[in-house]
Design a protein around this motif. Structure first.
Motif, PDB file in Angstrom:
ATOM      1  N   GLU A  22      49.392  46.944  37.369  1.00 53.21           N
ATOM      2  CA  GLU A  22      49.193  45.935  38.398  1.00 53.21           C
ATOM      3  C   GLU A  22      50.384  45.832  39.338  1.00 53.21           C
ATOM      4  O   GLU A  22      50.237  45.450  40.491  1.00 53.21           O
ATOM      5  CB  GLU A  22      48.878  44.583  37.759  1.00 53.21           C
ATOM      6  CG  GLU A  22      47.448  44.572  37.215  1.00 53.21           C
ATOM      7  CD  GLU A  22      47.128  43.374  36.343  1.00 53.21           C
ATOM      8  OE1 GLU A  22      47.944  42.422  36.318  1.00 53.21           O
ATOM      9  OE2 GLU A  22      46.070  43.398  35.688  1.00 53.21           O
ATOM     10  N   THR A  23      51.576  46.177  38.837  1.00 53.01           N
ATOM     11  CA  THR A  23      52.784  46.091  39.674  1.00 53.01           C
ATOM     12  C   THR A  23      53.329  47.476  39.930  1.00 53.01           C
ATOM     13  O   THR A  23      53.664  48.203  38.996  1.00 53.01           O
ATOM     14  CB  THR A  23      53.890  45.280  38.964  1.00 53.01           C
ATOM     15  OG1 THR A  23      53.401  44.878  37.685  1.00 53.01           O
ATOM     16  CG2 THR A  23      54.284  44.058  39.751  1.00 53.01           C
ATOM     17  N   ASN A  96      45.813  54.374  37.339  1.00 56.26           N
ATOM     18  CA  ASN A  96      44.493  53.742  37.235  1.00 56.26           C
ATOM     19  C   ASN A  96      43.365  54.692  37.680  1.00 56.26           C
ATOM     20  O   ASN A  96      42.500  54.310  38.482  1.00 56.26           O
ATOM     21  CB  ASN A  96      44.434  52.458  38.082  1.00 56.26           C
ATOM     22  CG  ASN A  96      45.504  51.454  37.655  1.00 56.26           C
ATOM     23  OD1 ASN A  96      45.912  51.412  36.497  1.00 56.26           O
ATOM     24  ND2 ASN A  96      45.963  50.644  38.594  1.00 56.26           N
TER      25      ASN A  96
END
Length: 188
Positions: A22-23, A96
């Protein structure tokens, strides 16, 4: 930059499902640099973050196409040529990643894995895929892939789900592979 320890079967961490990134920060960049260094040192052509004990959806791949002796997938442990040419050829990072439109047509490659040392087996996978992933800055990419790249990406993506290439084999073949690995370890 640091070479990290590659975890091997039967380490239970290899069975866990990795979580999305996410980061997109410096910590992620350091992880990716370390993963490349670890992979080239091994030497191998693909590595998932979980193989260095980090359960994130991050893969690095470098097919190193100039190496005539490289195993079709993953790790050629005698790796003579890798050491003469430690040059990075086509380092690629997949964060991802997802697979869209796998082809009905399948291909068969002899696969290996840095977490299952010195064991090779033929695995059947879709011959062509469309892949979608993010880069280190979080930008999204899409690409059609076939051949070794398609196979390698699918092999590495399996790690994100806690699946190893030997899990695609029949129970008999998988047990034989694991017994062989045990023998090799005892001999070492």
């Amino acid at each position: 930059m640091a070479i990290r320890e590659i975890i091997e079967v039967p380490d239970p961490r290899l069975k866990q499902v990795s979580v999305p990134v996410e980061t997109f920060d410096d910590e992620l960049k350091t992880l990716v640099e370390d993963m490349f260094e670890t992979m080239y040192d091994a030497p191998g052509i693909g590595l998932a973050a979980i193989q260095v004990g980090v359960p994130l959806r991050v893969l690095v791949i470098d097919l190193q196409p100039d190496d005539p002796d490289a195993e079709p997938v993953a790790c050629d442990h005698d790796g003579h040529h890798h050491h003469h040419q430690p040059t990075k050829k086509e380092p690629r990072v997949f964060i991802n990643p997802e697979i869209l439109d796998p082809s009905e047509e399948h291909s068969l490659y002899q696969e290996g894995c840095l977490s299952v040392p010195e064991i090779y087996a033929e695995v059947e996978r879709p011959a062509r895929i469309r892949a979608r992933w993010q880069d280190l800055d979080g930008n999204t990419h899409e690409e059609e892939m076939d051949g070794l790249m398609a196979t390698c990406l699918q092999h590495e993506m399996d790690h994100l789900e806690g699946v190893l290439f030997i899990d695609h084999l029949s129970r008999l073949k998988r047990n034989m592979a694991l017994k062989k690995l045990e023998k090799l370890r005892k001999a070492a």
